[in-house]
Design an enzyme around this catalytic site. Structure first.
Site, mmCIF file in Angstrom:
data_model
loop_
_atom_site.group_PDB
_atom_site.id
_atom_site.type_symbol
_atom_site.label_atom_id
_atom_site.label_comp_id
_atom_site.label_asym_id
_atom_site.label_seq_id
_atom_site.Cartn_x
_atom_site.Cartn_y
_atom_site.Cartn_z
ATOM 1 C CG ASP A 76 -0.296 -0.004 2.532
ATOM 2 O OD1 ASP A 76 0.016 1.080 3.065
ATOM 3 O OD2 ASP A 76 -0.077 -1.097 3.081
ATOM 4 C CG ASP A 165 -6.020 3.827 7.739
ATOM 5 O OD1 ASP A 165 -6.073 3.343 8.881
ATOM 6 O OD2 ASP A 165 -5.028 4.455 7.314
ATOM 7 C CD GLU A 167 -3.614 4.313 11.088
ATOM 8 O OE1 GLU A 167 -2.531 4.454 11.681
ATOM 9 O OE2 GLU A 167 -3.728 3.920 9.901
#
Length: 277
Positions: A76, A165, A167
């Site tokens: 990625d 994503d 986090e």
């Protein structure tokens, strides 16, 4: 944005909540959330990418695997890498890649076109991901922003569904100043909107430790959204609640491919199947 170091009581609280995860978290830099009236801060957006905060907060144990049989190698990237030499990446064994498209509702990766389209031209199966910012706007709003700026899906057999994503917060308190119930609702708002607009389920990128602390280890998404797990060590390790398997394992911060190193959990045919829907 001003930053304040969390007090000893707050640090003890975080340590207690993380007990049993098997992961150590760096707490000394935990900071207070900005007031709700403050304008959104995107000063770190160009440097934020999948796993930057996981690597900063979680202990990395053991050497990462580099040769897992039956897995498909990928990676990625984000604007942090700059323009990517995609012919070289393909020659080094890249079979799939996720590219950062957006963050919150105020940042688009300036390298997105070169990275996303360049991967496709090199014969690499590609997908886009969104860096979540639950502190600046709702999940549905961010899903729509992501889709509008490259995060959709094409039925061309070479495009993976988008990924969320989620986090540690790079701008303030680890869980964006939200309760586990509120964060779970935010993720549901994003994934529900993405599914309604794109007709594909978004992947969820996270770590088990963050998921336990910030969502209360909800099992809500295990049957609906493929898991992209960050774990920098020799094994995948424990999965968040609800998932009995992972789809992608981000196993190292660097290696033979540009950006982070990943394995898809299965042969290339599985990657192609996910792309085809």
């Amino acid at each position: 944005m001003s930053r304040t170091v969390a007090g000893h009581d707050e640090q003890r609280r975080w340590r207690a909540r993380l007990a049993g995860t098997g992961v150590l978290v760096a707490l000394a830099s935990a900071v207070a959330a900005p007031p709700a009236s403050a304008s959104a801060d995107y000063s770190l957006a160009a440097a934020n990418y999948a796993g930057t905060q996981i690597a900063a907060h979680e202990d990395v144990r053991g050497r990462p695997r580099a040769d897992v049989p039956g897995q498909t190698l990928g990676h990625d990237v984000s604007g942090h890498q700059g323009p990517v030499d995609w012919a070289a990446a393909a020659g080094a064994g890249a079979k799939f890649v996720y590219v950062k498209a957006t963050e919150g509702t105020g940042f688009v990766n300036p390298q997105f076109g070169q990275q996303y389209d360049g991967a496709h031209a090199a014969g690499i199966i590609r997908g886009a991901y969104h860096f979540a910012r639950p502190d600046v706007s709702g999940g549905a709003e961010q899903a729509e922003y992501f889709i509008a700026h490259g995060g959709g899906w094409r039925a061309d057999g070479t495009t993976l569904p988008g990924a969320l994503d989620i986090e540690y917060n790079p701008y303030g308190v680890l869980c964006y100043g939200k309760s586990p119930a509120d964060l779970t609702a935010w993720i549901a708002d994003f994934t529900r909107t993405y599914l309604a607009k794109v007709k594909r389920s978004a992947l969820i990128y996270t770590s088990t430790a963050w998921w336990k602390v910030c969502t209360g280890n909800t099992s809500r998404f295990g049957n609906t959204n493929p898991l992209w797990l960050a774990r920098y060590g020799p094994e995948v390790g424990e999965l968040p609640a609800g998932w009995d398997k992972h789809s992608i394992w981000q196993f190292a911060r660097g290696g033979g491919l540009p950006g982070d190193q990943n394995y898809y959990n299965g042969p290339i045919g599985r990657v192609q199947a996910l792309a085809k829907g």
